[in-house]
Motif scaffolding. Structure first.
Motif, PDB file in Angstrom:
ATOM      1  N   LYS A  26       0.894  -1.006  -0.068  1.00 28.61           N
ATOM      2  CA  LYS A  26      -0.154  -0.024  -0.246  1.00 28.61           C
ATOM      3  C   LYS A  26       1.036   1.530   0.445  1.00 28.61           C
ATOM      4  CE  LYS A  26      -0.946   0.137   5.335  1.00 28.61           C
ATOM      5  NZ  LYS A  26      -2.028   0.316   6.183  1.00 28.61           N
ATOM      6  N   TYR A  27       2.165   1.230   0.204  1.00 30.21           N
ATOM      7  CA  TYR A  27       2.965   2.699   0.435  1.00 30.21           C
ATOM      8  C   TYR A  27       3.289   3.143  -1.159  1.00 30.21           C
ATOM      9  CZ  TYR A  27       3.063   1.828   5.469  1.00 30.21           C
ATOM     10  OH  TYR A  27       1.851   1.201   6.853  1.00 30.21           O
ATOM     11  N   LYS A  28       3.658   1.731  -1.998  1.00 32.57           N
ATOM     12  CA  LYS A  28       4.184   1.708  -3.198  1.00 32.57           C
ATOM     13  C   LYS A  28       5.650   2.045  -3.568  1.00 32.57           C
ATOM     14  CE  LYS A  28      -0.274   2.863  -5.273  1.00 32.57           C
ATOM     15  NZ  LYS A  28      -1.351   3.030  -3.772  1.00 32.57           N
ATOM     16  N   LEU A  29       5.967   1.251  -2.210  1.00 28.72           N
ATOM     17  CA  LEU A  29       7.765   1.386  -2.284  1.00 28.72           C
ATOM     18  C   LEU A  29       8.751   0.351  -3.474  1.00 28.72           C
ATOM     19  CD1 LEU A  29       7.825   1.146   1.939  1.00 28.72           C
ATOM     20  CD2 LEU A  29       7.582   3.116   0.622  1.00 28.72           C
ATOM     21  N   PRO A  30       9.530   1.079  -3.211  1.00 22.84           N
ATOM     22  CA  PRO A  30      10.662   0.320  -4.199  1.00 22.84           C
ATOM     23  C   PRO A  30      11.138  -1.214  -4.014  1.00 22.84           C
ATOM     24  CG  PRO A  30      12.013   2.627  -3.618  1.00 22.84           C
ATOM     25  CD  PRO A  30      10.538   2.446  -2.685  1.00 22.84           C
ATOM     26  N   GLU A 114       8.909  -0.786   6.209  1.00 23.83           N
ATOM     27  CA  GLU A 114       8.021  -0.261   5.190  1.00 23.83           C
ATOM     28  C   GLU A 114       7.922   1.415   5.552  1.00 23.83           C
ATOM     29  OE1 GLU A 114       5.192  -1.847   2.129  1.00 23.83           O
ATOM     30  OE2 GLU A 114       7.080  -2.822   2.003  1.00 23.83           O
ATOM     31  N   ALA A 115       6.991   1.394   7.043  1.00 21.69           N
ATOM     32  CA  ALA A 115       6.827   2.597   7.329  1.00 21.69           C
ATOM     33  C   ALA A 115       8.009   3.839   6.955  1.00 21.69           C
ATOM     34  CB  ALA A 115       6.342   2.931   9.084  1.00 21.69           C
ATOM     35  N   ILE A 116       9.563   3.153   8.161  1.00 19.83           N
ATOM     36  CA  ILE A 116      10.460   3.433   7.852  1.00 19.83           C
ATOM     37  C   ILE A 116      10.875   4.310   6.695  1.00 19.83           C
ATOM     38  CG2 ILE A 116      12.816   3.572   8.878  1.00 19.83           C
ATOM     39  CD1 ILE A 116      12.153   1.321  11.036  1.00 19.83           C
ATOM     40  N   ILE A 117      10.971   3.473   5.752  1.00 19.43           N
ATOM     41  CA  ILE A 117      11.096   3.778   4.194  1.00 19.43           C
ATOM     42  C   ILE A 117      10.590   4.257   3.254  1.00 19.43           C
ATOM     43  CG2 ILE A 117      11.732   3.038   2.452  1.00 19.43           C
ATOM     44  CD1 ILE A 117      12.042  -0.449   3.219  1.00 19.43           C
ATOM     45  N   GLN A 118       9.538   4.529   4.018  1.00 17.11           N
ATOM     46  CA  GLN A 118       8.439   5.364   3.287  1.00 17.11           C
ATOM     47  C   GLN A 118       8.334   6.947   3.523  1.00 17.11           C
ATOM     48  OE1 GLN A 118       4.095   5.489   5.392  1.00 17.11           O
ATOM     49  NE2 GLN A 118       3.554   6.876   3.149  1.00 17.11           N
ATOM     50  N   LEU A 123      10.477  12.321   3.225  1.00 18.35           N
ATOM     51  CA  LEU A 123      11.529  13.203   3.614  1.00 18.35           C
ATOM     52  C   LEU A 123      12.702  13.626   2.234  1.00 18.35           C
ATOM     53  CD1 LEU A 123      12.559  15.175   5.414  1.00 18.35           C
ATOM     54  CD2 LEU A 123      14.097  13.914   7.048  1.00 18.35           C
ATOM     55  N   GLN A 124      13.221  12.963   2.123  1.00 26.66           N
ATOM     56  CA  GLN A 124      13.446  12.691   1.073  1.00 26.66           C
ATOM     57  C   GLN A 124      13.658  13.766  -0.458  1.00 26.66           C
ATOM     58  OE1 GLN A 124      17.782  12.695   1.218  1.00 26.66           O
ATOM     59  NE2 GLN A 124      16.452  12.012   3.174  1.00 26.66           N
ATOM     60  N   ASN A 125      12.521  13.316  -0.651  1.00 25.09           N
ATOM     61  CA  ASN A 125      11.461  14.268  -1.779  1.00 25.09           C
ATOM     62  C   ASN A 125      11.217  15.681  -1.209  1.00 25.09           C
ATOM     63  OD1 ASN A 125      12.272  12.187  -3.679  1.00 25.09           O
ATOM     64  ND2 ASN A 125      10.542  10.643  -2.736  1.00 25.09           N
ATOM     65  N   ASP A 126      11.096  15.607  -0.154  1.00 26.17           N
ATOM     66  CA  ASP A 126      10.293  17.400   0.436  1.00 26.17           C
ATOM     67  C   ASP A 126      10.536  17.081   1.432  1.00 26.17           C
ATOM     68  OD1 ASP A 126       8.918  19.622   1.570  1.00 26.17           O
ATOM     69  OD2 ASP A 126       7.044  17.737   1.008  1.00 26.17           O
ATOM     70  N   LEU A 127      11.690  18.300   1.563  1.00 27.21           N
ATOM     71  CA  LEU A 127      12.605  18.827   2.837  1.00 27.21           C
ATOM     72  C   LEU A 127      11.799  19.854   3.969  1.00 27.21           C
ATOM     73  CD1 LEU A 127      15.734  20.357   1.473  1.00 27.21           C
ATOM     74  CD2 LEU A 127      15.371  18.005   2.231  1.00 27.21           C
ATOM     75  N   ASN A 128      10.463  19.728   3.379  1.00 28.10           N
ATOM     76  CA  ASN A 128       9.739  20.472   4.274  1.00 28.10           C
ATOM     77  C   ASN A 128       8.528  19.212   4.828  1.00 28.10           C
ATOM     78  OD1 ASN A 128      10.481  23.240   4.188  1.00 28.10           O
ATOM     79  ND2 ASN A 128       9.711  23.315   1.944  1.00 28.10           N
ATOM     80  N   TYR A 129       8.561  17.632   4.468  1.00 29.80           N
ATOM     81  CA  TYR A 129       7.899  17.376   4.629  1.00 29.80           C
ATOM     82  C   TYR A 129       7.443  16.777   6.765  1.00 29.80           C
ATOM     83  CZ  TYR A 129       6.101  12.340   5.574  1.00 29.80           C
ATOM     84  OH  TYR A 129       5.603  11.050   5.681  1.00 29.80           O
ATOM     85  N   VAL A 130       6.814  17.006   7.383  1.00 26.78           N
ATOM     86  CA  VAL A 130       6.110  16.210   8.558  1.00 26.78           C
ATOM     87  C   VAL A 130       6.577  15.513   9.416  1.00 26.78           C
ATOM     88  CG1 VAL A 130       5.616  17.460  10.475  1.00 26.78           C
ATOM     89  CG2 VAL A 130       5.700  18.697   9.257  1.00 26.78           C
ATOM     90  N   ASP A 144      23.656   3.484   3.895  1.00 25.38           N
ATOM     91  CA  ASP A 144      23.838   2.204   3.984  1.00 25.38           C
ATOM     92  C   ASP A 144      22.150   1.162   4.495  1.00 25.38           C
ATOM     93  OD1 ASP A 144      26.168   2.453   2.507  1.00 25.38           O
ATOM     94  OD2 ASP A 144      26.964   2.082   4.305  1.00 25.38           O
ATOM     95  N   ASP A 145      21.836   2.689   5.870  1.00 28.60           N
ATOM     96  CA  ASP A 145      21.150   1.791   6.795  1.00 28.60           C
ATOM     97  C   ASP A 145      19.427   1.593   5.962  1.00 28.60           C
ATOM     98  OD1 ASP A 145      22.371   1.844   8.819  1.00 28.60           O
ATOM     99  OD2 ASP A 145      22.219   4.275   9.327  1.00 28.60           O
ATOM    100  N   ILE A 146      19.356   2.450   4.641  1.00 28.91           N
ATOM    101  CA  ILE A 146      18.279   2.993   4.184  1.00 28.91           C
ATOM    102  C   ILE A 146      17.967   1.923   2.833  1.00 28.91           C
ATOM    103  CG2 ILE A 146      18.629   4.226   2.170  1.00 28.91           C
ATOM    104  CD1 ILE A 146      15.891   4.143   4.561  1.00 28.91           C
TER     105      ILE A 146
END
Length: 278
Positions: A26-30, A114-118, A123-130, A144-146
């Motif tokens: 549901k998160y549509k992650l890589p 999955e939630a951590i990755i999301q 945040l990488q795509n939007d520096l203003n992401y809360v 390396d962690d991610i």
């Protein structure tokens, strides 16, 4: 519950090929390069396999459990395998991920990975992401962690032992390569809809525990379902015993079926609908 067994038996006899299977969660992650990892004997090489329940950043308890495991097998070597949810909500999330990364260990992807990755990618795509408060620690993750989290497979199978390891579970009657990936990381229960279809549910009160209805052929080791604590069914063993919530961190050797448990140092989180020990 009896009606669900009847439905499952019917599905196993009459199921048609599935033409559309959702190949993302549901998160549509890589997706990881390896969705389903298979361990052959050439990799295992006689080592004991020790499967560990949801750690959720409880590093002190993990280290204690690993020491108990080493004492149990003495001079033999082991392969620790984690059922996912290595981190989040716990006291030492980042260090737990790095501890597991540095070990000769394997793990499957859980819903918290999955939630951590999301949140990290947002945040990488939007520096203003809360970032939600419970995920603030992810700003300390490095590349390396991610990458490690991104490459965790959804399942690990061990054909020689007839074993499958997954974070949450599966729907009976559907071949593993046709399961929706969400089943692997979110399912808790099975229920019947108004049309008689058997469906997966994330809710612990909707239907019956999927593991109680699983009839193999593989024995499945899983986590995710802390509210039920240790689950021991004929063909499935649930190892999320709620260390995060003040209960236990559990692990099992698959050869001897020896279960090891470590008591949580404290209650680290108070989840909704879950009663912590007195």
């Amino acid at each position: 519950m009896t009606s669900l067994f009847i439905i499952i038996t019917s599905l196993l006899r009459t199921r048609k090929p599935i033409s559309t299977v959702r190949r993302f969660t549901k998160y549509k992650l890589p997706l990881p390069k390896t969705l389903r990892l298979t361990l052959e004997n050439s990799f295992i090489q006689g080592r004991d396999i020790f499967i560990i329940g949801d750690v959720h950043g409880c590093l002190d308890e993990l280290e204690e459990l690993l020491e108990l495991a080493k004492l149990e097998i003495k001079e033999k070597k082991m392969i620790p395998i984690f059922v996912g949810d290595l981190a989040n909500k716990g006291p030492r999330n980042l260090m737990t991920i790095r501890k597991v990364r540095q070990m000769d260990a394997l793990a499957v992807r859980g819903n918290h990975e999955e939630a951590i990755i999301q949140h990290y990618l947002n945040l990488q795509n939007d520096l203003n992401y809360v970032i939600p408060d419970v995920f603030k620690w992810i700003t300390e993750l490095n590349t390396d962690d991610i990458t490690y989290l991104l490459e965790l497979p959804y399942t690990i199978s061990i054909p020689s032992r007839n074993i499958l390891i997954v974070h949450a579970g599966l729907v009976p009657g559907i071949p593993i390569h046709q399961q929706n990936l969400d089943n692997f990381i979110h399912i808790r229960n099975l229920y019947q809809d108004n049309d008689g279809n058997l469906l997966a549910s994330e809710l612990p009160f909707q239907g019956e525990a999927w593991a109680s209805l699983w009839s193999g052929p593989e024995h499945v080791y899983f986590g995710h379902d802390a509210s039920r604590k240790l689950q021991q069914h004929p063909y499935a063993t649930g190892l999320d015993t709620g260390c995060l919530y003040g209960n236990m961190l559990s692990g099992i050797f698959i050869n001897s079926k020896k279960m090891l448990q470590v008591k949580a140092k404290k209650v680290y989180s108070e989840p909704k609908g879950f009663k912590t020990p007195k």
